[in-house]
Design a protein around this motif. Structure first.
Motif, PDB file in Angstrom:
ATOM      1  N   SER A  38       0.828  -1.213   0.000  1.00 30.07           N
ATOM      2  CA  SER A  38       0.000   0.000   0.000  1.00 30.07           C
ATOM      3  C   SER A  38       0.858   1.256   0.000  1.00 30.07           C
ATOM      4  O   SER A  38       1.931   1.299   0.602  1.00 30.07           O
ATOM      5  CB  SER A  38      -0.914   0.024   1.226  1.00 30.07           C
ATOM      6  OG  SER A  38      -1.832  -1.034   1.184  1.00 30.07           O
ATOM      7  N   ARG A  39       0.361   2.285  -0.659  1.00 31.85           N
ATOM      8  CA  ARG A  39       1.071   3.563  -0.647  1.00 31.85           C
ATOM      9  C   ARG A  39       1.048   4.188   0.743  1.00 31.85           C
ATOM     10  O   ARG A  39       1.892   5.032   1.068  1.00 31.85           O
ATOM     11  CB  ARG A  39       0.480   4.525  -1.672  1.00 31.85           C
ATOM     12  CG  ARG A  39      -1.014   4.738  -1.560  1.00 31.85           C
ATOM     13  CD  ARG A  39      -1.528   5.745  -2.573  1.00 31.85           C
ATOM     14  NE  ARG A  39      -2.982   5.751  -2.644  1.00 31.85           N
ATOM     15  CZ  ARG A  39      -3.696   5.108  -3.549  1.00 31.85           C
ATOM     16  NH1 ARG A  39      -3.086   4.409  -4.493  1.00 31.85           N
ATOM     17  NH2 ARG A  39      -5.015   5.151  -3.539  1.00 31.85           N
ATOM     18  N   ASN A  40       0.064   3.790   1.578  1.00 26.62           N
ATOM     19  CA  ASN A  40      -0.004   4.277   2.956  1.00 26.62           C
ATOM     20  C   ASN A  40       0.339   3.148   3.934  1.00 26.62           C
ATOM     21  O   ASN A  40      -0.271   2.998   4.992  1.00 26.62           O
ATOM     22  CB  ASN A  40      -1.385   4.847   3.278  1.00 26.62           C
ATOM     23  CG  ASN A  40      -2.516   3.841   3.057  1.00 26.62           C
ATOM     24  OD1 ASN A  40      -2.369   2.871   2.299  1.00 26.62           O
ATOM     25  ND2 ASN A  40      -3.641   4.067   3.718  1.00 26.62           N
ATOM     26  N   ALA A  41       1.365   2.366   3.568  1.00 23.64           N
ATOM     27  CA  ALA A  41       1.760   1.214   4.379  1.00 23.64           C
ATOM     28  C   ALA A  41       2.160   1.623   5.803  1.00 23.64           C
ATOM     29  O   ALA A  41       1.867   0.900   6.761  1.00 23.64           O
ATOM     30  CB  ALA A  41       2.909   0.473   3.708  1.00 23.64           C
ATOM     31  N   GLU A  42       2.808   2.758   5.942  1.00 23.15           N
ATOM     32  CA  GLU A  42       3.198   3.207   7.285  1.00 23.15           C
ATOM     33  C   GLU A  42       1.979   3.471   8.145  1.00 23.15           C
ATOM     34  O   GLU A  42       1.958   3.158   9.347  1.00 23.15           O
ATOM     35  CB  GLU A  42       4.067   4.463   7.188  1.00 23.15           C
ATOM     36  CG  GLU A  42       5.451   4.211   6.597  1.00 23.15           C
ATOM     37  CD  GLU A  42       6.324   5.452   6.651  1.00 23.15           C
ATOM     38  OE1 GLU A  42       5.871   6.475   7.225  1.00 23.15           O
ATOM     39  OE2 GLU A  42       7.447   5.395   6.125  1.00 23.15           O
ATOM     40  N   GLU A  43       0.943   4.041   7.550  1.00 20.29           N
ATOM     41  CA  GLU A  43      -0.296   4.297   8.275  1.00 20.29           C
ATOM     42  C   GLU A  43      -0.966   2.978   8.668  1.00 20.29           C
ATOM     43  O   GLU A  43      -1.495   2.841   9.777  1.00 20.29           O
ATOM     44  CB  GLU A  43      -1.241   5.143   7.426  1.00 20.29           C
ATOM     45  CG  GLU A  43      -2.442   5.678   8.170  1.00 20.29           C
ATOM     46  CD  GLU A  43      -3.255   6.643   7.321  1.00 20.29           C
ATOM     47  OE1 GLU A  43      -3.944   7.497   7.918  1.00 20.29           O
ATOM     48  OE2 GLU A  43      -3.209   6.542   6.075  1.00 20.29           O
ATOM     49  N   VAL A  44      -0.937   2.004   7.764  1.00 16.95           N
ATOM     50  CA  VAL A  44      -1.495   0.684   8.060  1.00 16.95           C
ATOM     51  C   VAL A  44      -0.781   0.069   9.260  1.00 16.95           C
ATOM     52  O   VAL A  44      -1.416  -0.446  10.184  1.00 16.95           O
ATOM     53  CB  VAL A  44      -1.370  -0.253   6.839  1.00 16.95           C
ATOM     54  CG1 VAL A  44      -1.729  -1.692   7.205  1.00 16.95           C
ATOM     55  CG2 VAL A  44      -2.248   0.239   5.699  1.00 16.95           C
ATOM     56  N   CYS A  45       0.544   0.152   9.257  1.00 12.83           N
ATOM     57  CA  CYS A  45       1.329  -0.394  10.364  1.00 12.83           C
ATOM     58  C   CYS A  45       1.026   0.325  11.676  1.00 12.83           C
ATOM     59  O   CYS A  45       0.959  -0.300  12.742  1.00 12.83           O
ATOM     60  CB  CYS A  45       2.821  -0.304  10.050  1.00 12.83           C
ATOM     61  SG  CYS A  45       3.373  -1.420   8.739  1.00 12.83           S
ATOM     62  N   SER A  46       0.838   1.637  11.599  1.00 10.42           N
ATOM     63  CA  SER A  46       0.536   2.425  12.791  1.00 10.42           C
ATOM     64  C   SER A  46      -0.813   2.040  13.381  1.00 10.42           C
ATOM     65  O   SER A  46      -0.951   1.876  14.603  1.00 10.42           O
ATOM     66  CB  SER A  46       0.552   3.916  12.443  1.00 10.42           C
ATOM     67  OG  SER A  46       0.210   4.700  13.567  1.00 10.42           O
ATOM     68  N   ILE A  47      -1.815   1.887  12.534  1.00 10.81           N
ATOM     69  CA  ILE A  47      -3.154   1.487  12.992  1.00 10.81           C
ATOM     70  C   ILE A  47      -3.108   0.109  13.633  1.00 10.81           C
ATOM     71  O   ILE A  47      -3.661  -0.115  14.711  1.00 10.81           O
ATOM     72  CB  ILE A  47      -4.147   1.488  11.814  1.00 10.81           C
ATOM     73  CG1 ILE A  47      -4.379   2.911  11.320  1.00 10.81           C
ATOM     74  CG2 ILE A  47      -5.478   0.831  12.209  1.00 10.81           C
ATOM     75  CD1 ILE A  47      -5.120   2.992   9.997  1.00 10.81           C
ATOM     76  N   ALA A  48      -2.428  -0.823  12.985  1.00 11.92           N
ATOM     77  CA  ALA A  48      -2.329  -2.182  13.504  1.00 11.92           C
ATOM     78  C   ALA A  48      -1.558  -2.213  14.815  1.00 11.92           C
ATOM     79  O   ALA A  48      -1.956  -2.894  15.773  1.00 11.92           O
ATOM     80  CB  ALA A  48      -1.661  -3.081  12.470  1.00 11.92           C
TER      81      ALA A  48
END
Length: 297
Positions: A38-48
């Motif tokens: 994902s282009r927002n992979a860092e955000e995905v990791c932060s949410i998880a």
């Protein structure tokens, strides 16, 4: 029953993903997010991370089947008994997993070989509930789940929200990675059926699901609108699947006819018509030739 939720993400909406993970956190014994570049992979990791959820961050889009198989391998390694598959926009109501688990256990006692059970989801864009589908000879029946309380046998169920015993995956096999996306769940259900297993819809399990970015009407029926590249994958995979020995006759007829409908609708009623036409033609050619894998544009 130890259930491991596998949520697949690809450029997800952050607020929606948060809802998905919050909704499932207290209903299962473990969760992993498999992110497909994902282009927002860092955000995905932060949410998880905020929810204590582990993440497998693929550097590129490996396809939904590959991501699901990655989750399956994690569940096997960590000694879970079942997996629950989730898309990034499938929000489960409280108690859904317990409902699915209870009905699955009852069905296994009654029928023995049960491949999976899934919710009778409500599709947000079309504002319709899914139905059970059953083929008999050349005929395909669509059965309403409204006012039903007991699970209904269905030739296939969508992957998102489905509860699958890992023991079944060991016998039927994992998801076919060469399909990449579209009809991956249908192909697996047909393969499971050929191995003697049945799949069921659970009408009492309430789930909201988003299919595509909208719909268009063709007479009284609605067809979901996806990105143009998905037209390629659907047509290609449909024509390939229609020619497999384990695909029932009614579904072979349906898949061929649906491809014709795609050609008519997506080249006249939506955006990017010329591009969609080229992708559909290419998908038809590759599907008939058996050329699978990720599309290289």
């Amino acid at each position: 029953m130890r259930i491991f939720a596998v949520a697949i993400t690809y450029h997800p909406d952050a607020s929606m993903l948060t809802k998905v993970l919050h909704a499932i956190a207290s209903q299962v014994q473990g969760i992993v997010v498999i992110d497909n570049g994902s282009r927002n992979a860092e955000e995905v990791c932060s949410i998880a991370s905020a929810l204590g959820v582990q993440v497998v961050a693929n550097k590129q889009n490996l396809g939904i089947a590959k991501a699901q198989n990655q989750g399956i391998k994690l569940a096997q390694a960590e000694d879970f008994s079942h997996i629950l598959l989730l898309d990034q926009d499938t929000v489960l109501a409280p108690g859904v997993v317990a409902d699915l688990a209870r009905n699955l256990a009852n069905l296994e006692k009654e029928h023995g070989a049960v491949a999976a059970i899934g919710p009778a989801y409500y599709e947000v864009n079309s504002r319709q509930r899914t139905r059970a589908y059953r083929g008999s000879g050349p005929l395909l029946s669509r059965i309403s789940v409204d006012k039903k309380m007991d699970p209904l046998a269905s030739d296939f169920i969508i992957a998102s929200g489905s509860l699958i015993p890992l023991s079944v995956l060991e016998k039927v096999g994992e998801f076919k990675e060469e399909l990449f996306i579209d009809l991956v769940d249908v192909e697996w259900c047909f393969r499971a059926r050929a191995a003697g297993y049945r799949t069921f819809l659970c009408p009492t399990a309430n789930v909201d699901h988003h299919l595509g970015s909208g719909t268009v009407y063709v007479g009284r029926r609605q067809i979901a609108v996806h990105a143009p590249v998905r037209n390629y994958y659907w047509v290609r995979n449909a024509l390939w699947l229609a020619r497999q020995y384990y695909t029932p006759l009614a579904w072979r007829i349906y898949l061929f006819s649906r491809c014709l409908a795609f050609l008519a609708v997506y080249t006249t009623m939506v955006d990017n018509r010329t591009f969609r036409f080229k992708l559909i033609v290419r998908g038809a050619r590759d599907g008939l030739a058996g050329h699978l894998g990720q599309l290289e544009l």
